[in-house]
Design a protein around this motif. Sequence first.
Motif, PDB file in Angstrom:
ATOM      1  N   ALA A   1      51.731  99.012 -47.083  1.00 23.31           N
ATOM      2  CA  ALA A   1      52.479 100.319 -46.784  1.00 23.31           C
ATOM      3  C   ALA A   1      53.794 100.168 -45.802  1.00 23.31           C
ATOM      4  O   ALA A   1      53.796  98.995 -45.147  1.00 23.31           O
ATOM      5  N   VAL A   2      54.809 100.941 -45.689  1.00 24.04           N
ATOM      6  CA  VAL A   2      56.011 100.837 -45.012  1.00 24.04           C
ATOM      7  C   VAL A   2      56.096 101.910 -44.172  1.00 24.04           C
ATOM      8  O   VAL A   2      55.781 103.028 -44.455  1.00 24.04           O
ATOM      9  N   ILE A   3      56.272 101.913 -42.585  1.00 17.14           N
ATOM     10  CA  ILE A   3      56.449 103.019 -41.584  1.00 17.14           C
ATOM     11  C   ILE A   3      57.900 103.083 -41.272  1.00 17.14           C
ATOM     12  O   ILE A   3      58.443 102.315 -40.958  1.00 17.14           O
ATOM     13  N   ALA A   4      58.188 104.301 -41.730  1.00 11.35           N
ATOM     14  CA  ALA A   4      59.567 105.006 -41.026  1.00 11.35           C
ATOM     15  C   ALA A   4      59.444 105.268 -39.541  1.00 11.35           C
ATOM     16  O   ALA A   4      58.862 105.985 -39.293  1.00 11.35           O
ATOM     17  N   VAL A   5      60.076 104.589 -38.776  1.00 16.67           N
ATOM     18  CA  VAL A   5      60.345 104.774 -37.308  1.00 16.67           C
ATOM     19  C   VAL A   5      61.462 105.534 -37.064  1.00 16.67           C
ATOM     20  O   VAL A   5      62.520 104.539 -36.797  1.00 16.67           O
ATOM     21  N   GLY A   6      61.817 106.610 -37.123  1.00 10.33           N
ATOM     22  CA  GLY A   6      63.062 107.344 -37.101  1.00 10.33           C
ATOM     23  C   GLY A   6      63.148 108.750 -37.693  1.00 10.33           C
ATOM     24  O   GLY A   6      62.135 109.479 -37.356  1.00 10.33           O
ATOM     25  N   GLY A   7      64.331 109.125 -38.063  1.00  7.13           N
ATOM     26  CA  GLY A   7      64.563 110.591 -38.428  1.00  7.13           C
ATOM     27  C   GLY A   7      64.435 110.728 -40.007  1.00  7.13           C
ATOM     28  O   GLY A   7      63.970 109.750 -40.655  1.00  7.13           O
TER      29      GLY A   7
ATOM     30  N   GLY B   1      78.079 123.430 -48.293  1.00 11.77           N
ATOM     31  CA  GLY B   1      78.447 124.504 -47.483  1.00 11.77           C
ATOM     32  C   GLY B   1      78.290 124.333 -45.833  1.00 11.77           C
ATOM     33  O   GLY B   1      78.520 123.404 -45.624  1.00 11.77           O
ATOM     34  N   PHE B   2      78.035 125.498 -45.421  1.00 11.17           N
ATOM     35  CA  PHE B   2      78.197 125.307 -43.650  1.00 11.17           C
ATOM     36  C   PHE B   2      77.268 124.093 -43.297  1.00 11.17           C
ATOM     37  O   PHE B   2      77.811 123.484 -42.338  1.00 11.17           O
ATOM     38  N   ASP B   3      76.135 124.065 -43.703  1.00 16.02           N
ATOM     39  CA  ASP B   3      75.197 123.147 -42.931  1.00 16.02           C
ATOM     40  C   ASP B   3      75.640 121.556 -43.263  1.00 16.02           C
ATOM     41  O   ASP B   3      75.528 120.765 -42.565  1.00 16.02           O
ATOM     42  N   ALA B   4      76.088 121.523 -44.585  1.00 12.06           N
ATOM     43  CA  ALA B   4      76.643 120.267 -44.853  1.00 12.06           C
ATOM     44  C   ALA B   4      78.008 119.706 -44.114  1.00 12.06           C
ATOM     45  O   ALA B   4      78.246 118.621 -43.487  1.00 12.06           O
ATOM     46  N   SER B   5      78.735 120.964 -43.540  1.00  9.57           N
ATOM     47  CA  SER B   5      79.829 120.593 -42.599  1.00  9.57           C
ATOM     48  C   SER B   5      79.291 120.296 -41.456  1.00  9.57           C
ATOM     49  O   SER B   5      80.035 119.602 -40.739  1.00  9.57           O
TER      50      SER B   5
ATOM     51  N   ASP C   1      78.138 116.599 -41.421  1.00 11.41           N
ATOM     52  CA  ASP C   1      79.350 115.768 -41.349  1.00 11.41           C
ATOM     53  C   ASP C   1      79.734 115.711 -40.105  1.00 11.41           C
ATOM     54  O   ASP C   1      80.338 114.511 -39.544  1.00 11.41           O
ATOM     55  N   ARG C   2      80.068 116.847 -39.487  1.00 10.90           N
ATOM     56  CA  ARG C   2      80.624 116.853 -37.889  1.00 10.90           C
ATOM     57  C   ARG C   2      79.568 115.830 -37.023  1.00 10.90           C
ATOM     58  O   ARG C   2      79.868 115.206 -36.136  1.00 10.90           O
ATOM     59  N   PHE C   3      78.331 116.248 -37.259  1.00  8.77           N
ATOM     60  CA  PHE C   3      77.164 115.799 -36.250  1.00  8.77           C
ATOM     61  C   PHE C   3      77.221 114.215 -36.339  1.00  8.77           C
ATOM     62  O   PHE C   3      76.964 113.491 -35.456  1.00  8.77           O
ATOM     63  N   ALA C   4      77.361 113.753 -37.728  1.00 11.10           N
ATOM     64  CA  ALA C   4      77.292 112.314 -37.990  1.00 11.10           C
ATOM     65  C   ALA C   4      78.293 111.533 -37.099  1.00 11.10           C
ATOM     66  O   ALA C   4      77.785 110.315 -37.008  1.00 11.10           O
ATOM     67  N   ASN C   5      79.398 112.257 -36.935  1.00  6.09           N
ATOM     68  CA  ASN C   5      80.443 111.585 -36.302  1.00  6.09           C
ATOM     69  C   ASN C   5      80.715 111.959 -34.660  1.00  6.09           C
ATOM     70  O   ASN C   5      81.734 111.680 -34.067  1.00  6.09           O
ATOM     71  N   ASP C   6      79.443 112.633 -34.160  1.00  5.26           N
ATOM     72  CA  ASP C   6      79.404 113.193 -32.900  1.00  5.26           C
ATOM     73  C   ASP C   6      78.882 111.813 -31.989  1.00  5.26           C
ATOM     74  O   ASP C   6      77.720 111.247 -32.464  1.00  5.26           O
TER      75      ASP C   6
ATOM     76  N   GLY D   1      69.925 115.771 -44.245  1.00  7.31           N
ATOM     77  CA  GLY D   1      70.853 115.929 -42.986  1.00  7.31           C
ATOM     78  C   GLY D   1      71.683 114.663 -42.756  1.00  7.31           C
ATOM     79  O   GLY D   1      72.306 114.714 -41.918  1.00  7.31           O
ATOM     80  N   GLU D   2      71.952 113.607 -43.968  1.00  7.85           N
ATOM     81  CA  GLU D   2      72.804 112.788 -43.775  1.00  7.85           C
ATOM     82  C   GLU D   2      73.933 113.180 -44.573  1.00  7.85           C
ATOM     83  O   GLU D   2      73.704 113.610 -45.807  1.00  7.85           O
ATOM     84  N   PRO D   3      75.202 113.252 -44.223  1.00  6.00           N
ATOM     85  CA  PRO D   3      76.307 113.773 -44.974  1.00  6.00           C
ATOM     86  C   PRO D   3      76.480 112.693 -46.235  1.00  6.00           C
ATOM     87  O   PRO D   3      76.422 111.514 -45.971  1.00  6.00           O
ATOM     88  N   LEU D   4      76.963 113.346 -47.372  1.00  4.08           N
ATOM     89  CA  LEU D   4      77.349 112.307 -48.270  1.00  4.08           C
ATOM     90  C   LEU D   4      78.563 113.026 -49.204  1.00  4.08           C
ATOM     91  O   LEU D   4      78.468 114.106 -49.257  1.00  4.08           O
ATOM     92  N   ALA D   5      79.282 112.158 -49.577  1.00  4.61           N
ATOM     93  CA  ALA D   5      80.811 112.484 -50.204  1.00  4.61           C
ATOM     94  C   ALA D   5      80.321 112.527 -51.779  1.00  4.61           C
ATOM     95  O   ALA D   5      80.141 111.441 -52.415  1.00  4.61           O
TER      96      ALA D   5
END
Length: 292
Positions: free
Chosen positions: A63-69, A140-144, A147-152, A270-274
């Motif tokens: 098994a592999v366990i993700a410790v994160g979001g 749309g809005f949530d992707a924008s 994108d902003r949150f990733a750079n905050d 939740g992660e922005p992607l181009a």
Amino acid sequence: MEDQKKILFVINPISGGKKKTAFNKKVLEVLDLKRFNPTFQQTTKPNHAYELGKKAIEEKYDAVIAVGGDGTINELGSALIGSGVPLGIIPEGSGNGLALYLGIPMNETAAIRRLNRFETVDVDCGTINDKPFFNIAGLGFDASVSDRFANDSIRGPIGYLRSVINVLGKYKPCHYTLTIDGKKYEREAFMISVANSPQYGNNAYIAPNASVSDGVLDVCIVHKFPLYILPMMVYHLFNRSADQSEYVEIIPGRNILIERDDTGPVHVDGEPLALTGNLKIEVKPSSLKIIC
């Protein structure tokens, strides 16, 4: 006595703005070490969790366990799709949408203890231009906002709220042509979310009836709405009643094509992607095992 299961904990040290310096010690205290042999790795760069997941399959981890979001879960889940190696989740992100939906405890100790049961469920995944997602993808809005949150510099709910306010003032709805299981829809939309599970995270439900195990994705189209309606839209999100809003349309589908006039950001869990051009979205039923 049964053989010990080899499990790899993949730790994102910056997710959710939480320090994880004592995490390994906590695992050694709470995990049943008669049954499990844990190994720990920290991620140091984008896509590192994906690489560690692929390596864990080769090295025959149980098994592999993700410790994160949700971003860490996405990378590891993408690596483990179709392998039969289950993914565990210790929710340490800003939103923890998939973990909340699956009933995985938000408390770190309780989430580690839950791994001792080692019970798994099979979940669907979506793909957007072949990039997997397990919770929600959108444009749309949530992707924008993503994108902003990733750079905050500020993480967690405060940083996210700040990103929402910054984007809201200048965001304009866009025109989309959607083809969902062969049927065409023309829409002017504030945003479109494609949901495998019901919520973004923090108990904000965009698709109250979505399920990770029904072989279907819920296409949630949020129509252009007057700004004074915003408090009511937020109320619907947190009251699990988004589907009752006159400004929200939800269409289930398995094969989805979204054509758009403008190339804006897309978010995947939740992660922005181009991603440029048209978006081809599909569901892959029962493609990942998750310990819950």
